[in-house]
Motif scaffolding. Structure first.
Motif, PDB file in Angstrom:
ATOM      1  N   ARG A   4       6.802  65.347 -26.906  1.00 12.47           N
ATOM      2  CA  ARG A   4       7.987  64.993 -27.704  1.00 12.47           C
ATOM      3  C   ARG A   4       7.755  65.321 -29.167  1.00 12.47           C
ATOM      4  NH1 ARG A   4       8.975  58.948 -27.110  1.00 12.47           N
ATOM      5  NH2 ARG A   4       6.776  58.749 -26.532  1.00 12.47           N
ATOM      6  N   ARG A   5       8.879  65.467 -29.891  1.00 10.32           N
ATOM      7  CA  ARG A   5       8.815  65.615 -31.345  1.00 10.32           C
ATOM      8  C   ARG A   5       9.723  64.561 -31.958  1.00 10.32           C
ATOM      9  NH1 ARG A   5      12.188  66.879 -34.753  1.00 10.32           N
ATOM     10  NH2 ARG A   5      13.600  67.813 -33.240  1.00 10.32           N
ATOM     11  N   LEU A   6       9.188  63.822 -32.917  1.00 14.57           N
ATOM     12  CA  LEU A   6       9.997  62.854 -33.659  1.00 14.57           C
ATOM     13  C   LEU A   6       9.876  63.231 -35.128  1.00 14.57           C
ATOM     14  CD1 LEU A   6       9.318  61.085 -30.989  1.00 14.57           C
ATOM     15  CD2 LEU A   6       9.799  59.160 -32.469  1.00 14.57           C
ATOM     16  N   GLY A   7      10.920  63.805 -35.694  1.00 12.92           N
ATOM     17  CA  GLY A   7      10.805  64.290 -37.070  1.00 12.92           C
ATOM     18  C   GLY A   7       9.687  65.312 -37.122  1.00 12.92           C
ATOM     19  N   LYS A   8       8.699  65.063 -37.993  1.00 16.10           N
ATOM     20  CA  LYS A   8       7.578  66.004 -38.105  1.00 16.10           C
ATOM     21  C   LYS A   8       6.383  65.570 -37.250  1.00 16.10           C
ATOM     22  CE  LYS A   8       8.747  66.455 -42.937  1.00 16.10           C
ATOM     23  NZ  LYS A   8       8.238  66.396 -44.307  1.00 16.10           N
ATOM     24  N   TYR A   9       6.546  64.533 -36.441  1.00 17.76           N
ATOM     25  CA  TYR A   9       5.454  64.075 -35.583  1.00 17.76           C
ATOM     26  C   TYR A   9       5.531  64.709 -34.201  1.00 17.76           C
ATOM     27  CZ  TYR A   9       4.287  60.235 -38.775  1.00 17.76           C
ATOM     28  OH  TYR A   9       3.895  59.498 -39.852  1.00 17.76           O
ATOM     29  N   LEU A  10       4.375  65.039 -33.663  1.00 18.68           N
ATOM     30  CA  LEU A  10       4.286  65.453 -32.263  1.00 18.68           C
ATOM     31  C   LEU A  10       3.725  64.276 -31.481  1.00 18.68           C
ATOM     32  CD1 LEU A  10       2.592  68.906 -32.808  1.00 18.68           C
ATOM     33  CD2 LEU A  10       4.820  68.571 -31.703  1.00 18.68           C
ATOM     34  N   LEU A  11       4.334  64.007 -30.329  1.00 16.43           N
ATOM     35  CA  LEU A  11       3.815  62.961 -29.446  1.00 16.43           C
ATOM     36  C   LEU A  11       3.483  63.606 -28.118  1.00 16.43           C
ATOM     37  CD1 LEU A  11       6.046  59.797 -29.897  1.00 16.43           C
ATOM     38  CD2 LEU A  11       3.607  59.991 -30.308  1.00 16.43           C
ATOM     39  N   LEU A  12       2.189  63.638 -27.802  1.00 16.21           N
ATOM     40  CA  LEU A  12       1.749  64.193 -26.530  1.00 16.21           C
ATOM     41  C   LEU A  12       1.523  63.012 -25.592  1.00 16.21           C
ATOM     42  CD1 LEU A  12       1.361  66.451 -28.626  1.00 16.21           C
ATOM     43  CD2 LEU A  12      -0.859  66.944 -27.633  1.00 16.21           C
ATOM     44  N   ASP A  13       2.542  62.696 -24.782  1.00 17.03           N
ATOM     45  CA  ASP A  13       2.438  61.534 -23.893  1.00 17.03           C
ATOM     46  C   ASP A  13       1.433  61.821 -22.784  1.00 17.03           C
ATOM     47  OD1 ASP A  13       4.340  60.258 -25.372  1.00 17.03           O
ATOM     48  OD2 ASP A  13       6.008  60.719 -24.009  1.00 17.03           O
ATOM     49  N   LEU A  14       0.718  60.751 -22.402  1.00 15.43           N
ATOM     50  CA  LEU A  14      -0.280  60.885 -21.333  1.00 15.43           C
ATOM     51  C   LEU A  14       0.214  60.143 -20.091  1.00 15.43           C
ATOM     52  CD1 LEU A  14      -3.318  60.156 -23.661  1.00 15.43           C
ATOM     53  CD2 LEU A  14      -2.628  62.397 -22.769  1.00 15.43           C
ATOM     54  N   GLU A  15      -0.146  60.661 -18.906  1.00 15.40           N
ATOM     55  CA  GLU A  15       0.203  59.969 -17.659  1.00 15.40           C
ATOM     56  C   GLU A  15      -0.454  58.597 -17.690  1.00 15.40           C
ATOM     57  OE1 GLU A  15       1.921  61.286 -15.129  1.00 15.40           O
ATOM     58  OE2 GLU A  15       1.712  63.475 -15.221  1.00 15.40           O
TER      59      GLU A  15
END
Ligand code: ZN
Length: 303
Positions: A53-64
């Protein structure tokens, strides 16, 4: 500095390669931009990437989730000014300033390189998402015109500062603020609360148009920004205001100017983006000024 379109381009690249990939091991270089390096080293190996995911300038790499299905753990990455991600075979030469190596189960490596280390990395677990990301404003590509208007008209600061304020809308930085204001024909020093409805309608449209175009062209490579595969963006060729001071305005041929607003350089066309009317200076400021002037002439006299 990567802004929304550049981070979105990186997110799209990651979506092609990361979901379903498991982290085998973590190797770290310098760690002063990582919230809790030990947590990264201990908890990341064995985890599998799920959604990116991207929130503004943040990347969120979700983990299982590994224990309970409700558990949400994500690797948060902010590229700061010079952060770069790449996925490559481990034998690829390692550029200077590469500080994070995640060995993946397909034999490749996810690497993070950051010359200036203004970026940020953190493993978010157990509700830390809200603590870190809760203050972020709305996504500029999703915000409605009405909500955009309400949020900006509630601000007494100058519109350039309002656009850069991540608590109002998230992901816009200096490039896309200047380009959006030029397109909407609004001077960067106008006060948010004083903008008219039709100005805000133009600005809302301009922001969304500029961001979409920039994403389509894979961002702006003004300094050293590159995407996941080392490719440069092309939107810098479409810039009409940003860093074009001294050049002709593409709309009216007046000369683009550069001023400092909210501590940041701002580029605008003095003809298409007329300055707000000057307000009378409060007396206190005038007094301070004359005192400064007196001091200056005294020091000149000494010389
Ligand atoms: Zn112009």
């Amino acid at each position: 500095m990567p802004e929304l379109p550049e981070v979105e381009t990186v997110a799209r690249g990651l979506r092609e390669v990361l979901p379903g990939r498991r982290v085998l091991s973590v190797r770290l270089g310098k760690t002063d931009f990582i919230d809790d390096p030990a947590a990264l080293e201990q908890d990341l190996p064995g985890s599998t990437f799920a959604r990116i995911r991207r929130l503004g300038k943040y990347l969120l790499l979700d983990l299982e989730p590994r224990k309970t299905p409700a558990e949400q753990t994500s690797l948060l990455i902010h590229l700061g000014m010079t952060g770069k991600l790449s996925v490559c075979p481990p034998e690829t030469p390692v550029p200077l300033h590469t500080h994070v190596f995640l060995a993946l189960d397909d034999g490749r490596e996810l690497r993070y390189n950051d010359v200036r280390r203004f970026g940020r990395m953190a493993l978010l677990a157990n509700g830390a998402h809200e603590r870190v990301l809760g203050g972020l404003g709305l996504e500029p590509l999703e915000i409605s015109e009405g909500e955009f208007r309400t949020r900006i008209q509630a601000r007494k600061s100058r519109i350039k500062a309002v656009l850069l304020n991540q608590a109002v809308v998230r992901g816009i930085g200096n490039i896309y603020a200047d380009e959006s204001l030029w397109r909407a024909r609004i001077h960067p020093e106008k006060i948010g609360a004083r903008l008219k409805d039709d100005e805000l309608r133009r600005l809302h449209r301009a922001v969304q148009h500029i961001l979409r175009e920039a994403i389509r062209l894979r961002g702006s490579s003004v300094s050293d920004y590159v995407d996941l595969d080392g490719g440069r963006g092309e939107f810098q060729q479409k810039h009409r205001a940003y860093q074009r001071d001294g050049k002709k305005c593409a709309r009216c041929a007046a000369i683009i100017r550069r001023i400092i607003v909210a501590g940041r350089s701002s580029h605008f066309c003095p003809q298409c983006q007329p300055a707000p009317p000057k307000r009378r200076k409060p007396r206190k400021v005038a007094k301070q000024r004359s005192r400064k002037r007196a001091l200056r002439s005294r020091s000149k006299a000494k010389r």
